[in-house]
Design a protein around this motif. Structure first.
Motif, PDB file in Angstrom:
ATOM      1  N   PRO A 131      -8.941   3.896  -5.803  1.00 16.62           N
ATOM      2  CA  PRO A 131      -8.991   3.154  -4.532  1.00 16.62           C
ATOM      3  C   PRO A 131      -8.231   3.868  -3.418  1.00 16.62           C
ATOM      4  O   PRO A 131      -7.150   3.458  -2.997  1.00 16.62           O
ATOM      5  CB  PRO A 131      -8.343   1.813  -4.892  1.00 16.62           C
ATOM      6  CG  PRO A 131      -7.363   2.152  -5.972  1.00 16.62           C
ATOM      7  CD  PRO A 131      -8.008   3.264  -6.769  1.00 16.62           C
TER       8      PRO A 131
ATOM      9  N   ALA B 108      -2.423   7.161  -6.716  1.00 20.03           N
ATOM     10  CA  ALA B 108      -3.356   6.145  -7.201  1.00 20.03           C
ATOM     11  C   ALA B 108      -3.281   5.992  -8.711  1.00 20.03           C
ATOM     12  O   ALA B 108      -3.432   4.887  -9.251  1.00 20.03           O
ATOM     13  CB  ALA B 108      -4.772   6.510  -6.769  1.00 20.03           C
TER      14      ALA B 108
ATOM     15  N   THR C 103      -8.464   5.300   0.464  1.00 18.26           N
ATOM     16  CA  THR C 103      -9.152   5.298   1.757  1.00 18.26           C
ATOM     17  C   THR C 103      -8.606   6.451   2.576  1.00 18.26           C
ATOM     18  O   THR C 103      -7.411   6.482   2.891  1.00 18.26           O
ATOM     19  CB  THR C 103      -8.923   3.976   2.498  1.00 18.26           C
ATOM     20  OG1 THR C 103      -9.323   2.892   1.650  1.00 18.26           O
ATOM     21  CG2 THR C 103      -9.720   3.942   3.788  1.00 18.26           C
TER      22      THR C 103
ATOM     23  N   ALA D  40       0.840  -1.193   0.000  1.00 24.26           N
ATOM     24  CA  ALA D  40       0.000   0.000   0.000  1.00 24.26           C
ATOM     25  C   ALA D  40       0.878   1.247   0.000  1.00 24.26           C
ATOM     26  O   ALA D  40       2.084   1.196   0.280  1.00 24.26           O
ATOM     27  CB  ALA D  40      -0.920   0.005   1.221  1.00 24.26           C
TER      28      ALA D  40
ATOM     29  N   LEU E 165     -11.060   0.034   3.283  1.00 28.51           N
ATOM     30  CA  LEU E 165     -10.050  -0.695   2.510  1.00 28.51           C
ATOM     31  C   LEU E 165     -10.682  -1.634   1.492  1.00 28.51           C
ATOM     32  O   LEU E 165     -10.035  -1.997   0.499  1.00 28.51           O
ATOM     33  CB  LEU E 165      -9.138  -1.481   3.459  1.00 28.51           C
ATOM     34  CG  LEU E 165      -8.254  -0.642   4.385  1.00 28.51           C
ATOM     35  CD1 LEU E 165      -7.509  -1.535   5.364  1.00 28.51           C
ATOM     36  CD2 LEU E 165      -7.259   0.199   3.578  1.00 28.51           C
TER      37      LEU E 165
ATOM     38  N   THR F 221      -3.260  -0.300  -6.710  1.00 32.12           N
ATOM     39  CA  THR F 221      -2.656  -0.242  -5.376  1.00 32.12           C
ATOM     40  C   THR F 221      -3.589   0.498  -4.424  1.00 32.12           C
ATOM     41  O   THR F 221      -4.165   1.526  -4.779  1.00 32.12           O
ATOM     42  CB  THR F 221      -1.298   0.481  -5.435  1.00 32.12           C
ATOM     43  OG1 THR F 221      -0.426  -0.236  -6.303  1.00 32.12           O
ATOM     44  CG2 THR F 221      -0.668   0.592  -4.060  1.00 32.12           C
ATOM     45  N   ARG F 222      -3.722  -0.023  -3.214  1.00 25.99           N
ATOM     46  CA  ARG F 222      -4.540   0.671  -2.220  1.00 25.99           C
ATOM     47  C   ARG F 222      -3.771   1.867  -1.672  1.00 25.99           C
ATOM     48  O   ARG F 222      -2.651   1.738  -1.198  1.00 25.99           O
ATOM     49  CB  ARG F 222      -4.910  -0.272  -1.073  1.00 25.99           C
ATOM     50  CG  ARG F 222      -5.661   0.380   0.081  1.00 25.99           C
ATOM     51  CD  ARG F 222      -6.959   1.079  -0.325  1.00 25.99           C
ATOM     52  NE  ARG F 222      -7.889   0.200  -1.017  1.00 25.99           N
ATOM     53  CZ  ARG F 222      -9.127   0.553  -1.368  1.00 25.99           C
ATOM     54  NH1 ARG F 222      -9.566   1.768  -1.106  1.00 25.99           N
ATOM     55  NH2 ARG F 222      -9.894  -0.299  -2.016  1.00 25.99           N
TER      56      ARG F 222
ATOM     57  N   ASP G 142     -14.464  -0.412  -3.470  1.00 25.58           N
ATOM     58  CA  ASP G 142     -13.931  -0.318  -4.838  1.00 25.58           C
ATOM     59  C   ASP G 142     -14.044   1.135  -5.301  1.00 25.58           C
ATOM     60  O   ASP G 142     -14.975   1.516  -6.008  1.00 25.58           O
ATOM     61  CB  ASP G 142     -14.707  -1.251  -5.764  1.00 25.58           C
ATOM     62  CG  ASP G 142     -14.159  -1.231  -7.189  1.00 25.58           C
ATOM     63  OD1 ASP G 142     -13.004  -0.790  -7.369  1.00 25.58           O
ATOM     64  OD2 ASP G 142     -14.896  -1.633  -8.119  1.00 25.58           O
TER      65      ASP G 142
END
Length: 521
Positions: free
Chosen positions: A437, A404, A439, A360, A508, A410-411, A511
């Protein structure tokens, strides 16, 4: 005999094709009227990805994040001097991060400039402080030369910002597209063997030295090489306080962060010999009365590598030069902190540590979550962290956006303070528009925490109405869930410790982007 195809187009299409052929593949744009020909030209160059940003500070910050992660050149498209000025703060951060960016700034037609229209300004003077070069495209004949020059300038080791001013009459003029070969990245300079030998000699005679890491030495390979040196000489591993990007966690050893306040740095460094590997000498973030600006004396500072040199190779060679010394253990890890019993910054870090996915990327802005995370990051799976290199507020959300796009799939996790998030909150719209993605964990304490910390150290009365009026953000209290939802980002509020883990799990697993507003004391 077949006649050659007519490749005549206009300056805007020729410019974009030349930039793309030179290796740039993405443009973060906030265009205006002087860029309309470039906007139309994007339809003729579909291989150039264009990302719309609602504010120039988002565009420049996203270009910064993209370049930090990919190490490729990112473009921005900005509107005249005022548009560029709106993006300067995050270009200041990007310059400190050695990000590779080419700014394309639309300007009035050359024949219109003498009439001093309302948006006329001295773009060159605005751009110079954050640009290694500022170029002016005065004719279509200069497109290939100026574009190639701007790209090469941005790739100057270890990375830089270049600015290309493009007047509308040149963009509208007939032109032929040029396609120069992608020059690629220049190799960094090798550190001279004599310097490596001199550093090895100093280390042999030192007791408990410090390896202060920055630039390329904060990659996985750089930290592994530094650890080999540390095992031979009993050194501690430290990172510069605000690295552009650093790999942490997993099997890597702990890398301690250089402290923020000067008294803490003085205690942290003690009387140790400090080896600089791609890092700047420790200095005080601000000038504090009674403390020196340079926090380690020159006689205890030794430079192994500069940011534009190959620090990884230098550390590997240094380890070889010390290979005859017995390899010991690295300093023991700090004890596990007690489990949090209330909803605070430590609780957020403890909840995220076991949940963070492998590889991440964290975009970190703000002291509330930043310090606690970097103290414990070695306990997480391997990941990378971007920090606010230049101190200009509003970097965290745009950098997450750029990251991103640089690392699809990749988160990305944004550890973000609420005060600084307000500076570039428009990034939420682009995150939703691109369905990225990301968070976001917003530390919603509704105050300027770092200002209150500094004021408290200075003995100020935080309850005084004048001081509270400039540091407290709860009248009115920002509704982060409503704000995120308005920008198209799903959001959730956390007000109790028992809800924290489930909220992070949801974020997490989402989508696309999600914002979690964590109400902290």
């Amino acid at each position: 005999m077949t006649e050659p195809a007519d490749t005549t187009t206009n300056g805007a299409v020729a410019l974009l094709k030349t930039v793309r052929a030179g290796g740039a593949r993405i443009c973060f744009a906030n265009p205006g009227t002087t860029e309309l020909t470039l906007v139309r030209a994007m339809a003729d160059v579909p291989e150039m990805r264009v990302v719309l940003c609602l504010f120039e500070g988002v565009a420049t910050g996203a270009a910064d994040g993209y370049s930090r992660v990919s190490r490729e050149v990112a473009l921005t498209l900005l509107h005249l001097g005022p548009g560029f000025a709106n993006g300067i703060a995050n270009l200041h951060n990007a310059r400190r991060a050695h990000s590779r960016i080419v700014n394309l700034i639309g300007d009035h037609a050359q024949w219109h400039l003498p009439h001093d229209a309302p948006l006329t300004s001295d773009i060159r003077s605005l751009a110079s402080p954050v640009s290694v070069s500022v170029r002016y495209l005065d004719s279509v004949d200069a497109i290939e030369e100026e574009v190639s020059g701007a790209l090469n300038d941005a790739r100057t080791a270890p990375g830089a910002i270049s600015t290309l001013i493009v007047p509308t009459d040149v963009m509208d003029a007939p032109a032929r597209a040029a396609e120069p070969a992608d020059a690629g990245d220049p190799l960094p300079e090798r550190v001279p063997a004599a310097r490596i030998a001199a550093v090895a000699a100093r280390l042999r005679d030192s007791d408990a030295p410090i390896l202060l890491l920055g630039s390329d030495t904060l990659t996985e390979a750089g930290i592994a090489a530094a650890a080999e040196v540390a095992r031979r000489v009993g050194a501690r591993l430290l990172m510069e306080p605000y690295p552009a990007i650093v790999t942490l966690g997993g099997a890597l050893p702990r890398v301690e962060r250089q402290a923020y306040f000067p008294d803490d740095v003085l205690r942290q460094m003690g009387e140790s010999l400090v080896i600089l590997a791609g890092a700047r000498a420790p200095i005080s973030y601000f000038g504090y009365e009674g403390y020196p600006s340079r926090l380690v004396s020159d006689d205890r500072l030794v430079s192994l590598s500069e940011p534009d040199e190959d620090g990884i190779a230098a550390l590997s060679a240094l380890a070889e030069a010390l290979a005859d010394l017995p390899a010991g253990d690295l300093p023991p890890l700090p004890a596990l902190p007690d489990a949090a019993t209330t909803l605070n910054a430590e609780a957020v870090v403890q909840a995220l540590l076991p949940r963070l996915p492998e590889d991440a990327i964290i975009s970190l802005e703000g002291s509330t979550l930043g310090g606690p995370w970097l103290r414990e990051a070695h306990r997480a799976r391997r990941h990378r962290v971007m920090t606010n290199t230049g101190g200009a507020i509003g970097q965290g959300l745009p950098c997450a956006l750029g990251a991103a796009l640089a690392a699809p799939g990749t988160r990305i996790v944004s550890l973000q303070s609420d005060g600084s998030a307000q500076y570039t909150v428009q990034a939420l719209w682009t995150m939703a528009h691109e369905n990225l993605p990301i968070t976001m964990l917003i530390a919603a304490n509704h105050r300027y925490g770092i200002l209150q910390t500094e004021l408290r150290r200075a003995g100020a009365d935080l309850a005084h109405a004048a001081i509270a009026g400039m540091t407290v953000l709860d009248d009115p209290r920002t509704d982060w869930v409503a704000l995120a939802t308005a920008y198209g980002v799903p959001a959730r509020r956390v007000e109790a410790l028992d809800d924290l883990g489930a909220a992070i799990d949801q974020g997490l697993a989402t989508d696309g982007p999600m914002l979690i507003a964590i109400e902290l004391p």
